[in-house]
Design a protein around this motif. Structure first.
Motif, PDB file in Angstrom:
ATOM      1  N   ILE A  59       1.791  -3.226   9.437  1.00 10.65           N
ATOM      2  CA  ILE A  59       1.213  -2.392   8.376  1.00 10.65           C
ATOM      3  C   ILE A  59       1.809  -0.986   8.444  1.00 10.65           C
ATOM      4  O   ILE A  59       2.219  -0.406   7.440  1.00 10.65           O
ATOM      5  N   TYR A  60       1.859  -0.449   9.654  1.00 10.40           N
ATOM      6  CA  TYR A  60       2.338   0.925   9.867  1.00 10.40           C
ATOM      7  C   TYR A  60       3.797   1.065   9.403  1.00 10.40           C
ATOM      8  O   TYR A  60       4.118   1.917   8.556  1.00 10.40           O
ATOM      9  N   CYS A  61       4.674   0.215   9.940  1.00 12.48           N
ATOM     10  CA  CYS A  61       6.103   0.316   9.588  1.00 12.48           C
ATOM     11  C   CYS A  61       6.303   0.031   8.096  1.00 12.48           C
ATOM     12  O   CYS A  61       7.064   0.726   7.414  1.00 12.48           O
ATOM     13  N   GLY A  62       5.625  -1.002   7.595  1.00 13.17           N
ATOM     14  CA  GLY A  62       5.759  -1.386   6.186  1.00 13.17           C
ATOM     15  C   GLY A  62       5.310  -0.265   5.257  1.00 13.17           C
ATOM     16  O   GLY A  62       5.963   0.018   4.246  1.00 13.17           O
ATOM     17  N   ALA A  63       4.198   0.399   5.608  1.00 16.99           N
ATOM     18  CA  ALA A  63       3.659   1.454   4.737  1.00 16.99           C
ATOM     19  C   ALA A  63       4.609   2.647   4.677  1.00 16.99           C
ATOM     20  O   ALA A  63       4.813   3.226   3.608  1.00 16.99           O
ATOM     21  N   ILE A  64       5.200   3.007   5.825  1.00 18.84           N
ATOM     22  CA  ILE A  64       6.120   4.153   5.827  1.00 18.84           C
ATOM     23  C   ILE A  64       7.352   3.820   4.970  1.00 18.84           C
ATOM     24  O   ILE A  64       7.809   4.642   4.172  1.00 18.84           O
ATOM     25  N   TYR A  65       7.852   2.593   5.112  1.00 22.40           N
ATOM     26  CA  TYR A  65       9.002   2.200   4.288  1.00 22.40           C
ATOM     27  C   TYR A  65       8.609   2.139   2.805  1.00 22.40           C
ATOM     28  O   TYR A  65       9.338   2.612   1.925  1.00 22.40           O
ATOM     29  N   GLY A  66       7.446   1.552   2.534  1.00 24.98           N
ATOM     30  CA  GLY A  66       7.011   1.310   1.152  1.00 24.98           C
ATOM     31  C   GLY A  66       6.981   2.575   0.305  1.00 24.98           C
ATOM     32  O   GLY A  66       7.184   2.531  -0.910  1.00 24.98           O
TER      33      GLY A  66
ATOM     34  N   LEU B 226      -1.881   6.182  -2.444  1.00 22.24           N
ATOM     35  CA  LEU B 226      -2.397   5.514  -1.240  1.00 22.24           C
ATOM     36  C   LEU B 226      -1.444   5.860  -0.097  1.00 22.24           C
ATOM     37  O   LEU B 226      -0.333   5.365  -0.059  1.00 22.24           O
ATOM     38  N   THR B 227      -1.878   6.705   0.817  1.00 22.48           N
ATOM     39  CA  THR B 227      -0.988   7.121   1.902  1.00 22.48           C
ATOM     40  C   THR B 227      -0.934   6.039   2.977  1.00 22.48           C
ATOM     41  O   THR B 227      -1.749   5.105   2.972  1.00 22.48           O
ATOM     42  N   ALA B 228       0.032   6.202   3.901  1.00 23.55           N
ATOM     43  CA  ALA B 228       0.118   5.245   5.008  1.00 23.55           C
ATOM     44  C   ALA B 228      -1.167   5.291   5.833  1.00 23.55           C
ATOM     45  O   ALA B 228      -1.665   4.257   6.292  1.00 23.55           O
ATOM     46  N   THR B 229      -1.717   6.493   5.981  1.00 20.97           N
ATOM     47  CA  THR B 229      -2.965   6.640   6.750  1.00 20.97           C
ATOM     48  C   THR B 229      -4.075   5.825   6.095  1.00 20.97           C
ATOM     49  O   THR B 229      -4.795   5.083   6.746  1.00 20.97           O
ATOM     50  N   MET B 230      -4.179   5.972   4.770  1.00 20.19           N
ATOM     51  CA  MET B 230      -5.212   5.243   4.045  1.00 20.19           C
ATOM     52  C   MET B 230      -4.967   3.738   4.172  1.00 20.19           C
ATOM     53  O   MET B 230      -5.896   2.961   4.392  1.00 20.19           O
ATOM     54  N   GLY B 231      -3.705   3.337   4.063  1.00 17.27           N
ATOM     55  CA  GLY B 231      -3.363   1.915   4.160  1.00 17.27           C
ATOM     56  C   GLY B 231      -3.731   1.343   5.508  1.00 17.27           C
ATOM     57  O   GLY B 231      -4.385   0.298   5.600  1.00 17.27           O
ATOM     58  N   VAL B 232      -3.356   2.067   6.565  1.00 14.86           N
ATOM     59  CA  VAL B 232      -3.660   1.568   7.909  1.00 14.86           C
ATOM     60  C   VAL B 232      -5.179   1.539   8.107  1.00 14.86           C
ATOM     61  O   VAL B 232      -5.731   0.582   8.656  1.00 14.86           O
ATOM     62  N   ALA B 233      -5.872   2.595   7.624  1.00 11.75           N
ATOM     63  CA  ALA B 233      -7.337   2.631   7.768  1.00 11.75           C
ATOM     64  C   ALA B 233      -7.985   1.477   7.015  1.00 11.75           C
ATOM     65  O   ALA B 233      -8.917   0.836   7.500  1.00 11.75           O
ATOM     66  N   LEU B 234      -7.482   1.204   5.805  1.00 11.13           N
ATOM     67  CA  LEU B 234      -8.072   0.148   4.970  1.00 11.13           C
ATOM     68  C   LEU B 234      -7.846  -1.242   5.559  1.00 11.13           C
ATOM     69  O   LEU B 234      -8.723  -2.106   5.490  1.00 11.13           O
ATOM     70  N   LEU B 235      -6.649  -1.444   6.125  1.00 10.48           N
ATOM     71  CA  LEU B 235      -6.312  -2.788   6.591  1.00 10.48           C
ATOM     72  C   LEU B 235      -6.676  -3.025   8.063  1.00 10.48           C
ATOM     73  O   LEU B 235      -6.647  -4.156   8.529  1.00 10.48           O
ATOM     74  N   THR B 236      -7.031  -1.952   8.794  1.00 10.79           N
ATOM     75  CA  THR B 236      -7.380  -2.111  10.209  1.00 10.79           C
ATOM     76  C   THR B 236      -8.536  -3.097  10.446  1.00 10.79           C
ATOM     77  O   THR B 236      -8.463  -3.903  11.368  1.00 10.79           O
TER      78      THR B 236
ATOM     79  N   ILE C  64       0.844  -1.209   0.000  1.00 11.83           N
ATOM     80  CA  ILE C  64       0.000   0.000   0.000  1.00 11.83           C
ATOM     81  C   ILE C  64       0.875   1.253   0.000  1.00 11.83           C
ATOM     82  O   ILE C  64       0.606   2.220  -0.721  1.00 11.83           O
ATOM     83  N   GLY C  65       1.934   1.219   0.822  1.00 13.54           N
ATOM     84  CA  GLY C  65       2.818   2.389   0.898  1.00 13.54           C
ATOM     85  C   GLY C  65       3.481   2.700  -0.428  1.00 13.54           C
ATOM     86  O   GLY C  65       3.729   3.854  -0.749  1.00 13.54           O
ATOM     87  N   SER C  66       3.763   1.659  -1.200  1.00 16.88           N
ATOM     88  CA  SER C  66       4.494   1.890  -2.452  1.00 16.88           C
ATOM     89  C   SER C  66       3.587   2.373  -3.582  1.00 16.88           C
ATOM     90  O   SER C  66       4.083   2.846  -4.608  1.00 16.88           O
ATOM     91  N   LEU C  67       2.275   2.250  -3.402  1.00 17.88           N
ATOM     92  CA  LEU C  67       1.374   2.696  -4.466  1.00 17.88           C
ATOM     93  C   LEU C  67       1.138   4.195  -4.350  1.00 17.88           C
ATOM     94  O   LEU C  67       0.600   4.647  -3.341  1.00 17.88           O
ATOM     95  N   PRO C  68       1.543   4.971  -5.341  1.00 21.07           N
ATOM     96  CA  PRO C  68       1.333   6.422  -5.256  1.00 21.07           C
ATOM     97  C   PRO C  68      -0.156   6.727  -5.111  1.00 21.07           C
ATOM     98  O   PRO C  68      -0.988   6.097  -5.764  1.00 21.07           O
TER      99      PRO C  68
END
Lengths: 141, 496
Positions: B64-71, B36-46, B30-34
């Motif tokens: 999810i949180y750490c992965g999205a920020i790195y992604g 889709l922000t980390a916030t959106m990723g965490v919200a979607l996967l929560t 999710i983080g790597s997809l332009p």
């Protein structure tokens, strides 16, 4: 922007007034906080409108730049999907909805889209319904 | 120490570990997809975490949180588009390296620096948070009220150029938080006779609506052409001398990131830019920054992942989320029946340390993915937007529905999706709604409890030193942000 702010400002003032009046029916201690929030919101909205006087007019919606019709169609498809899914079930409505949306966003390439819709539906169903035991809407007729 | 060992033992159980790996991978994707922000990723996967036991669900969220920020760095390096705002500074040197045919090296350095930053911040979290929680144990209702207010004042800082609009958004969030039965006396407020609203507005559908649906609606406005990654991703592992050259920068940037993370209302983007600036200033090759320097990738990446552990410190110890992602984290904790704050460390110490262990391991897992599977992961950038966006809509719907199996929650999600979309158009920030929705009930409850303690006297807020200090800080926070905004506007006016 200026006109948009004025419209938003009036809507917010109306909301603050509705909250203030609506809180009158609550018990004394239950109404304290909502009224305080309504009063603060009213004050902030007036401040925003005053600030707005000095802001240069800008266009809020640049119609030419984006396809608002497409956004509206996607919103309508999603809304219809929500209603129908409750009766027809997740498994039938989801691939159709996905396919429709994909087609609205970009025409053509049916094969990839049909495949993506079916695979996505199956994957979501498997993860939520089978792995996590979350019941998804089923056929209710 | 025993608790930490126990935490690691919990997370290393095969099932939990598998979920952590899956969460981290999901976060990276999710983080790597332009877009889709980390916030959106965490919200979607929560929503995936609700039906899991608390430790499993929360550890997954860490991943999810750490992965999205790195992604976010993957697309920043490969296609010059940061996957998350936190990766914006990575673009400068990361993409230049990619253009020189060194994309693999940039991605490798990004993985290692992110991991170092994340592990550093997880260490700080593990050792600072329990101490802070011990201090916070002496807090009573007036202090909690003041803390809640300070948390709300953060809104002023996260609203950018629109402080007043941010505060108005916070008021909307407070009003939404009032819906349902009054926590203290059970009186129904703003329920409009609807049974579905008696327990208040469900938090997750609001969140998914504001961050995911509104974002997806924005994406449909203009379907950008999908980028195609055609870089050869070889030589991902940096050499020992390259690592040694960046070690000082990585350490310094990790510390900057963690410090910034602890300060509420800052976030990964600010940390990354600060660390980049500092690295450029202090590096021997400062003048080469922006032309493809490995240090220019290491600094922002160590800093933005350094934020992750730092941001959890005020959340876990005081129950104050500093930004939207930690607000979602707070929501997930609450849905698991847990209340962040000092008592969490006392009553659920094992779970707290499992989260700490999860943070450590998530950083190592994404580094391994980044070093050994990046060739495959980077391909997600090629997924066409017209295929991806509808999938996001369906995930939003299923995620919101899965919490209470309620169709009403779907209406809530759609309502807030449209609200978030329109608010963005009229330059009202949406993050304050979430912060206020979470902190509002706490502020009101603690305020009324304080007055009960003092038999209705307001003096209770002005006679307790800690409470006075926090309230003073709150006033400075709001007034300072407002004055700063006015100054900025005046300068702009003068320039014009």
């Amino acid at each position: 922007m200026k006109r948009g702010s004025i419209v938003a400002g009036f809507l917010l003032i109306a909301l603050a007034i509705v909250v203030w009046i609506g809180s009158a029916a609550f018990t004394a201690d239950s109404s304290y906080f909502p009224r305080a929030v309504a009063a603060i919101m009213l004050g902030l909205t007036i401040l925003m409108l005053l600030e707005n006087r000095t802001v240069r007019d800008q266009v809020v919606f640049e119609w030419e730049k984006f396809n608002y019709r497409r956004t509206a169609i996607i919103f309508v498809i999603t809304s219809i999907y929500l209603v129908i899914m409750a009766y027809v079930g997740f498994l039938i409505t989801t691939p159709i909805c996905l396919l429709l949306m994909m087609q609205v966003l970009e025409k053509g390439d049916w094969k990839v889209k049909i495949l993506s819709s079916v695979i996505t539906t199956a994957a979501i169903y498997y993860v939520f319904q089978m792995m996590l035991d979350v019941p998804l809407p089923a056929w209710s007729f | 120490m025993d608790l930490l060992v126990h935490g690691f033992a919990t997370v290393l159980q095969p099932q939990i570990f598998f979920i952590l790996v899956a969460g981290t991978l999901g976060g990276i994707i999710i983080g790597s997809l332009p877009g889709l922000t980390a916030t959106m990723g965490v919200a979607l996967l929560t929503p995936l975490t609700f039906s899991l036991p608390p430790a499993t669900g929360l550890v997954m969220l860490c991943g999810i949180y750490c992965g999205a920020i790195y992604g976010g760095s993957i697309s920043a390096i490969l296609i010059r588009t940061p996957g998350t705002p936190a990766a914006a500074a990575t673009v400068f040197d990361g993409n230049e390296l990619a253009k020189k045919g060194l994309a693999g090296k940039a991605l490798g350095m990004s993985a290692i620096a992110s991991c170092a930053g994340g592990v550093f911040s997880a260490l700080c979290l593990t050792f600072i948070a329990p101490e802070l929680a011990r201090v916070a144990l002496s807090f009573s209702s007036p202090e909690y009220f003041a803390m809640g207010l300070l948390g709300l004042s953060i809104v002023a800082s996260i609203s950018g150029d629109y402080v007043v609009r941010g505060l108005i958004s916070a008021c909307i969030g407070l009003l939404v938080g009032l819906v349902g039965l009054d926590n203290l006396n059970g009186y129904p407020r703003f329920t409009f006779g609807l049974v579905d609203l008696l327990n208040g507005v469900s938090f997750i559908p609001v969140l998914i609506g504001l961050f995911a649906v509104s974002e997806a609606l924005r994406t449909t406005e203009s379907m950008l052409k999908t980028a195609h990654v055609d870089f050869k991703l070889s030589g991902v592992l940096p050499s020992f001398s390259e690592l040694r050259g960046c070690a000082k920068t990585i350490l310094k940037s990790s510390a900057i990131g963690t410090m910034i993370g602890i300060i509420p209302a800052t976030g990964g983007d600010i940390a990354a830019f600060l660390a980049y600036g500092e690295a450029k200033r202090s590096s021997k090759n400062g003048e080469k920054f922006g032309t493809g320097e490995l240090e220019g990738v290491a600094a922002p990446e160590a800093a933005n992942n350094g934020v992750t552990g730092g941001a959890l410190i005020p959340l876990m110890t005081l129950g104050i989320p500093g930004d939207a992602v930690t607000a979602i984290f707070l929501g997930a904790l609450m849905l698991q029946g847990l209340r962040p704050g000092p008592l969490l460390f006392k009553d659920n110490a094992e779970l707290v340390y499992a989260i700490f262990a999860g943070m450590f391991l998530a950083n190592i897992i994404f580094m391994l993915f980044g070093l050994f599977a990046i060739k495959y992961i980077a391909r997600v950038i090629n997924i066409p937007k017209p295929i991806l966006t509808p999938i996001i809509f369906v995930l939003c719907i299923v995620g919101s529905y899965s919490i209470n199996n309620s169709m009403f929650d779907l209406l809530v999600m759609m309502f807030f999706g449209v609200l978030g979309y329109l608010m963005d158009k009229f330059k009202f920030p949406v993050s304050p709604i979430v912060l206020a929705l979470i902190l509002g009930p706490m502020v009101e409850g603690e305020f009324r409890r304080s007055l009960l303690l003092s038999s209705g006297s307001f003096s209770i807020f002005f006679t307790r030193p800690i409470c006075v200090a926090i309230l003073t800080l709150t006033v400075f926070s709001v007034v300072g942000a407002y004055i700063q905004q006015r100054k900025k506007h005046r300068l702009l006016k003068l320039e014009n």
